[in-house]
Design an enzyme around this catalytic site. Sequence first.
Site, PDB file in Angstrom:
ATOM      1  N   GLY A   1      82.151 -48.941  50.324  1.00  0.00           N
ATOM      2  CA  GLY A   1      83.309 -49.674  49.823  1.00  0.00           C
ATOM      3  C   GLY A   1      83.259 -51.120  50.274  1.00  0.00           C
ATOM      4  O   GLY A   1      82.530 -51.947  49.710  1.00  0.00           O
ATOM      5  N   GLY A   2      84.009 -51.433  51.329  1.00  0.00           N
ATOM      6  CA  GLY A   2      84.164 -52.825  51.790  1.00  0.00           C
ATOM      7  C   GLY A   2      82.863 -53.611  51.907  1.00  0.00           C
ATOM      8  O   GLY A   2      82.780 -54.754  51.449  1.00  0.00           O
TER       9      GLY A   2
ATOM     10  N   HIS B   1      87.846 -39.575  44.073  1.00  0.00           N
ATOM     11  CA  HIS B   1      87.834 -40.369  45.307  1.00  0.00           C
ATOM     12  C   HIS B   1      89.126 -40.090  46.083  1.00  0.00           C
ATOM     13  O   HIS B   1      90.180 -39.872  45.488  1.00  0.00           O
ATOM     14  CB  HIS B   1      87.721 -41.860  44.964  1.00  0.00           C
ATOM     15  CG  HIS B   1      87.521 -42.708  46.180  1.00  0.00           C
ATOM     16  ND1 HIS B   1      88.571 -43.094  46.980  1.00  0.00           N
ATOM     17  CD2 HIS B   1      86.397 -43.202  46.748  1.00  0.00           C
ATOM     18  CE1 HIS B   1      88.088 -43.808  47.996  1.00  0.00           C
ATOM     19  NE2 HIS B   1      86.775 -43.887  47.877  1.00  0.00           N
TER      20      HIS B   1
ATOM     21  N   ASN C   1      81.182 -49.071  45.672  1.00  0.00           N
ATOM     22  CA  ASN C   1      82.508 -48.819  45.111  1.00  0.00           C
ATOM     23  C   ASN C   1      83.384 -50.033  45.414  1.00  0.00           C
ATOM     24  O   ASN C   1      83.834 -50.210  46.536  1.00  0.00           O
ATOM     25  CB  ASN C   1      83.094 -47.541  45.751  1.00  0.00           C
ATOM     26  CG  ASN C   1      84.549 -47.327  45.367  1.00  0.00           C
ATOM     27  OD1 ASN C   1      85.049 -47.935  44.431  1.00  0.00           O
ATOM     28  ND2 ASN C   1      85.233 -46.465  46.115  1.00  0.00           N
ATOM     29  N   TRP C   2      83.604 -50.837  44.385  1.00  0.00           N
ATOM     30  CA  TRP C   2      84.347 -52.083  44.606  1.00  0.00           C
ATOM     31  C   TRP C   2      85.853 -51.890  44.656  1.00  0.00           C
ATOM     32  O   TRP C   2      86.592 -52.841  44.931  1.00  0.00           O
ATOM     33  CB  TRP C   2      84.001 -53.101  43.504  1.00  0.00           C
ATOM     34  CG  TRP C   2      82.630 -53.673  43.633  1.00  0.00           C
ATOM     35  CD1 TRP C   2      81.741 -53.493  44.657  1.00  0.00           C
ATOM     36  CD2 TRP C   2      81.975 -54.536  42.696  1.00  0.00           C
ATOM     37  NE1 TRP C   2      80.583 -54.196  44.410  1.00  0.00           N
ATOM     38  CE2 TRP C   2      80.701 -54.841  43.217  1.00  0.00           C
ATOM     39  CE3 TRP C   2      82.340 -55.092  41.469  1.00  0.00           C
ATOM     40  CZ2 TRP C   2      79.800 -55.666  42.551  1.00  0.00           C
ATOM     41  CZ3 TRP C   2      81.455 -55.906  40.802  1.00  0.00           C
ATOM     42  CH2 TRP C   2      80.191 -56.195  41.344  1.00  0.00           C
ATOM     43  N   LYS C   3      86.310 -50.697  44.343  1.00  0.00           N
ATOM     44  CA  LYS C   3      87.763 -50.438  44.337  1.00  0.00           C
ATOM     45  C   LYS C   3      88.461 -51.487  43.461  1.00  0.00           C
ATOM     46  O   LYS C   3      87.907 -51.896  42.452  1.00  0.00           O
ATOM     47  CB  LYS C   3      88.296 -50.397  45.769  1.00  0.00           C
ATOM     48  CG  LYS C   3      87.437 -49.472  46.647  1.00  0.00           C
ATOM     49  CD  LYS C   3      88.044 -49.122  47.955  1.00  0.00           C
ATOM     50  CE  LYS C   3      87.082 -48.189  48.700  1.00  0.00           C
ATOM     51  NZ  LYS C   3      87.680 -47.572  49.863  1.00  0.00           N
TER      52      LYS C   3
ATOM     53  N   GLU D   1      83.138 -38.078  52.160  1.00  0.00           N
ATOM     54  CA  GLU D   1      83.837 -39.247  52.678  1.00  0.00           C
ATOM     55  C   GLU D   1      85.019 -38.797  53.530  1.00  0.00           C
ATOM     56  O   GLU D   1      86.110 -38.532  52.994  1.00  0.00           O
ATOM     57  CB  GLU D   1      84.344 -40.110  51.524  1.00  0.00           C
ATOM     58  CG  GLU D   1      83.237 -40.670  50.657  1.00  0.00           C
ATOM     59  CD  GLU D   1      83.668 -41.964  49.983  1.00  0.00           C
ATOM     60  OE1 GLU D   1      82.979 -42.969  50.193  1.00  0.00           O
ATOM     61  OE2 GLU D   1      84.689 -41.980  49.288  1.00  0.00           O
TER      62      GLU D   1
ATOM     63  N   GLU E   1      91.182 -41.917  47.467  1.00  0.00           N
ATOM     64  CA  GLU E   1      92.315 -42.783  47.102  1.00  0.00           C
ATOM     65  C   GLU E   1      92.962 -42.307  45.806  1.00  0.00           C
ATOM     66  O   GLU E   1      94.171 -42.442  45.622  1.00  0.00           O
ATOM     67  CB  GLU E   1      91.845 -44.244  47.005  1.00  0.00           C
ATOM     68  CG  GLU E   1      91.601 -44.828  48.397  1.00  0.00           C
ATOM     69  CD  GLU E   1      90.519 -45.882  48.491  1.00  0.00           C
ATOM     70  OE1 GLU E   1      90.125 -46.458  47.455  1.00  0.00           O
ATOM     71  OE2 GLU E   1      90.038 -46.116  49.618  1.00  0.00           O
TER      72      GLU E   1
ATOM     73  N   GLY F   1      87.502 -47.341  55.123  1.00  0.00           N
ATOM     74  CA  GLY F   1      88.176 -48.625  55.293  1.00  0.00           C
ATOM     75  C   GLY F   1      88.747 -48.836  56.690  1.00  0.00           C
ATOM     76  O   GLY F   1      89.522 -49.761  56.910  1.00  0.00           O
TER      77      GLY F   1
ATOM     78  N   SER G   1      83.124 -46.513  55.892  1.00  0.00           N
ATOM     79  CA  SER G   1      82.737 -47.603  56.796  1.00  0.00           C
ATOM     80  C   SER G   1      81.223 -47.712  56.999  1.00  0.00           C
ATOM     81  O   SER G   1      80.758 -47.993  58.106  1.00  0.00           O
ATOM     82  CB  SER G   1      83.464 -47.482  58.147  1.00  0.00           C
ATOM     83  OG  SER G   1      84.861 -47.586  57.947  1.00  0.00           O
TER      84      SER G   1
HETATM   85  P1  PGA Z   1      84.581 -48.108  52.945  1.00  0.00           P
HETATM   86  O1  PGA Z   1      84.954 -47.262  51.633  1.00  0.00           O
HETATM   87  O2  PGA Z   1      83.090 -48.285  52.951  1.00  0.00           O
HETATM   88  O3  PGA Z   1      85.317 -49.411  52.793  1.00  0.00           O
HETATM   89  O4  PGA Z   1      85.046 -47.306  54.125  1.00  0.00           O
HETATM   90  C1  PGA Z   1      84.150 -46.196  51.192  1.00  0.00           C
HETATM   91  C2  PGA Z   1      84.740 -45.566  49.962  1.00  0.00           C
HETATM   92  O5  PGA Z   1      85.971 -45.437  49.905  1.00  0.00           O
HETATM   93  O6  PGA Z   1      84.035 -45.190  49.017  1.00  0.00           O
END
Ligand code: PGA
Length: 250
Positions: A233-234, A94, A9-11, A166, A96, A172, A212
Amino acid sequence: MRIPLLAANWKMYKTPAEARSFVSTFLQSPPPPNKEIAIFPPAIDLPAVLDAAKGSVLHVGAQNMYFVDEGAFTGEISAPMLVAAGATHVLIGHSERRQYFGETDELVNKKLLAALRHKLVPIVCVGEHLDQRDNGETDAVLRRQTSRALENIDAAEVAPIVIAYEPVWAIGTGKTATPEIAAEAHAVIRHEVAQLLGRPASEAMRILYGGSVKPDNAAQLCAQPEIDGALVGGASLDPVSFGKIVAAAP
Ligand code: PGA
């Protein structure tokens, strides 16, 4: 047998050129077989990623979509548009989206129904906030988000659905749930799916962990029988790091 799914997930990161360069670097070492790998770039990067991934094992999906097929909904993208572009997967709800864009359980359910109607593989995200965990509400939150997402869906349609657990406090932040905490939450979700749709549906459903996930914790997390892969994500923004996570998942 649930096929592991590793999802990037590149956001809101990467231009089309950066997205293309990620895919060509990532594909320089052939990804291992028997794992499903999916990239979720920003919508504007979808054509570049689809083009760069053509003929490879990579699946490509969107981070969001609206539940109506077309209409006066400025800024939105629909499921048939994603399908026409070549996307096969979509993230839904998600944290977010829920936190910053006001997405409710009801909207998540409508989007899930639309994704199924258009044969996209939906990854529905659920997870508790830190205060909910501290107040002992985690199980109730997970049960509510799961059951509300799956409203009006019957066991015959459920096969493609993936759930991503999640915990919001782990996204993050560098704070990962321990494999035991994650496995416990996955068991709560799977039990809720079994109550709603029966055991065969719940046994077949893939539940990913996200929050994470990094190259050095992916193997331990994915080794849990309850964990069917990761939503990253990251650590998915760098092709080498994501490649290590893909390789680490059993
Ligand atoms: P993260 O994000 O790996 O940066 O914690 C995961 C996500 O939000 O899908």
